[in-house]
Design a protein around this motif. Structure first.
Motif, PDB file in Angstrom:
ATOM      1  N   GLU A 263       0.887  -1.173   0.000  1.00 19.40           N
ATOM      2  CA  GLU A 263       0.000   0.000   0.000  1.00 19.40           C
ATOM      3  C   GLU A 263       0.917   1.212   0.000  1.00 19.40           C
ATOM      4  O   GLU A 263       2.052   1.145   0.471  1.00 19.40           O
TER       5      GLU A 263
ATOM      6  N   ARG B 267       1.092  -6.873  -4.384  1.00 21.05           N
ATOM      7  CA  ARG B 267       0.643  -7.896  -3.431  1.00 21.05           C
ATOM      8  C   ARG B 267       0.734  -9.244  -4.098  1.00 21.05           C
ATOM      9  O   ARG B 267       0.346  -9.394  -5.259  1.00 21.05           O
TER      10      ARG B 267
ATOM     11  N   GLU C  52      -0.970 -11.710  -4.603  1.00 20.97           N
ATOM     12  CA  GLU C  52      -2.332 -12.249  -4.580  1.00 20.97           C
ATOM     13  C   GLU C  52      -2.326 -13.707  -5.042  1.00 20.97           C
ATOM     14  O   GLU C  52      -1.690 -14.040  -6.040  1.00 20.97           O
TER      15      GLU C  52
ATOM     16  N   THR D 247      -5.065  -7.791  -9.248  1.00 19.53           N
ATOM     17  CA  THR D 247      -3.785  -8.105  -9.886  1.00 19.53           C
ATOM     18  C   THR D 247      -2.688  -8.055  -8.824  1.00 19.53           C
ATOM     19  O   THR D 247      -2.941  -7.646  -7.691  1.00 19.53           O
TER      20      THR D 247
ATOM     21  N   GLU E 251      -4.136   7.197  -2.726  1.00 14.60           N
ATOM     22  CA  GLU E 251      -4.449   7.148  -1.298  1.00 14.60           C
ATOM     23  C   GLU E 251      -4.297   8.524  -0.657  1.00 14.60           C
ATOM     24  O   GLU E 251      -3.448   9.315  -1.056  1.00 14.60           O
TER      25      GLU E 251
ATOM     26  N   GLU F 174     -15.951  -3.894  -4.189  1.00 15.52           N
ATOM     27  CA  GLU F 174     -15.216  -2.756  -3.625  1.00 15.52           C
ATOM     28  C   GLU F 174     -14.348  -2.068  -4.687  1.00 15.52           C
ATOM     29  O   GLU F 174     -13.578  -2.726  -5.369  1.00 15.52           O
ATOM     30  N   VAL F 175     -14.502  -0.751  -4.791  1.00 11.19           N
ATOM     31  CA  VAL F 175     -13.530   0.016  -5.585  1.00 11.19           C
ATOM     32  C   VAL F 175     -12.667   0.890  -4.687  1.00 11.19           C
ATOM     33  O   VAL F 175     -11.558   1.259  -5.051  1.00 11.19           O
TER      34      VAL F 175
ATOM     35  N   GLU G   8      -8.317   7.539   6.297  1.00 12.33           N
ATOM     36  CA  GLU G   8      -7.723   7.195   4.999  1.00 12.33           C
ATOM     37  C   GLU G   8      -8.798   6.958   3.947  1.00 12.33           C
ATOM     38  O   GLU G   8      -9.821   6.341   4.228  1.00 12.33           O
TER      39      GLU G   8
END
Ligand code: GAP
Length: 338
Positions: free
Chosen positions: A139, A171, A173, A183, A190, A253-254, A293
């Motif tokens: 992040e 990440r 994933e 991805t 952020e 979630e976006v 955040e």
């Protein structure tokens, strides 16, 4: 790497895609960084000292439960399997016995779940050993927290104020998929908004409202968004919600909005031994600001735009055509003479 078969980790954007992506970034940066007196921008590094991820809790807790199909040996995220079952059947699974492997179809034959780290590793320096082990950031947020003192000193901001950043995150994933929805290499926009302790719920509500308004102003249909408030909170949060968008595969979630308390700044203070506080000249005291955040994936936003814009039209002459009805502020081409 498509000509070599790809790695199912990342996607490339062509000449039009890169323009659309840049327009998404610009909409965000202009609105939330450039046009606000209480916001500044930052560009921090992708590779940070390992201690950053120990302090943030990522080394200890950034893990996903992984199960392996005993028949085809495919490894999958248990939470994703359970979510997909519930989305399909409209009720939670009673156990893994009910879950069929999406790869080979075998039902209920799974190993016990094991935790798997989502941090992407790399080795710096001449030898690939523990000493050189580093992580690519999962992040962009931590780059903001570790720069808190620098930004406060350089920009003379006082809470409430925010720091925004756009950049790549990585990440490991286990189940990347749904095109660019999930991805291993992706980009985040952020913002960490620092405020006085006790005011964070007010700012949490404020950012929920303002972030949703930003989405809705793009004109992709107010009905296509909804909040999903979290009941189970991450270790750093005292409130959290997702902005979900109606994708062809359901509401997803976006963007995440999290009230992270003083967790991150306090952890970095503890681990680094450096004081990370704001000195309030009016109260004549130091305090650790609380943080709200907002975090949105550029690629995930891109996918929502593409899904919404793709339309098939029937013409009067009986034929049909595919049209991309992109929101005007995001469209790579605004006008053309052909
Ligand atoms: N700093 C908080 C944070 O990173 P998150 O909910 O894990 O929170 C925020 O991620 C956003 O980043 C998500 O809402 C999503 O848009 C995007 N994102 C997260 N993981 C992703 C992945 N593997 N692929 C694409 N986008 C991702």
């Amino acid at each position: 790497g498509e000509i070599y078969g790809g790695s199912r980790s990342a996607w490339d954007y062509g000449p039009l895609g890169v323009e659309l992506k840049e327009n998404i970034r610009q909409q965000w940066w202009q609105r939330f960084v450039r046009s606000r007196a209480d916001m500044v921008g930052l560009d921090s590094s992708v590779i940070l000292p390992r201690a950053v991820w120990e302090a943030s809790g990522h080394v200890a807790t950034f893990t996903d439960p992984l199960v392996e199909c005993l028949s085809c040996h495919k490894r999958l995220r248990q939470d994703h399997l359970l979510e997909n079952f519930e989305a399909k059947k409209g009720r939670p699974a009673e156990g893994m016995e009910e879950i069929a492997c999406p790869n080979c179809g075998t039902r209920g034959e799974w190993t016990e779940p094991q935790n798997f780290s989502g941090l992407m590793k790399t080795y710096l320096g001449p030898v690939d050993n523990e000493e050189g082990l580093h992580f690519l950031r999962p992040e962009t947020a931590q780059g903001i927290f570790v720069n808190f003192n620098n930004v406060v000193t350089a920009s003379r901001k006082r809470p409430p104020f925010g720091i925004g950043q756009i950049g790549k995150s990585f990440r490991n994933e286990i189940t990347p998929g749904n095109f660019i929805f999930r991805t291993r290499e992706f980009e985040q926009m952020e913002m960490q908004f620092f405020c006085q302790p006790g005011t964070e719920m007010k700012w949490f509500e404020y950012w929920k409202k303002h972030r949703l308004a930003w989405h809705e102003a793009l004109g992709m249909g107010d009905d296509n968004y909804r909040f999903h408030d979290h009941e189970k909170l991450a270790h750093y949060a005292n409130a959290a919600t997702d902005i979900e968008f109606r994708m062809p595969f359901g509401f997803k979630e976006v963007e995440g909005i999290h009230s992270r308390t003083d967790f991150d700044l306090s952890q970095h203070e503890k681990f680094s031994g450096r004081q990370i506080k704001y000195f309030d000249p009016e109260r004549n005291e130091n305090y650790t600001p609380y943080d709200v955040e907002t975090s949105i994936g550029v690629d995930r936003m891109f996918l929502s735009v593409m899904c919404h814009s793709y339309t098939e039209e029937e013409l009067e002459n009986g034929s049909s055509r595919v049209v991309l009805k992109l929101p005007e502020p995001l469209a790579p081409v605004k006008c053309a003479v052909l």
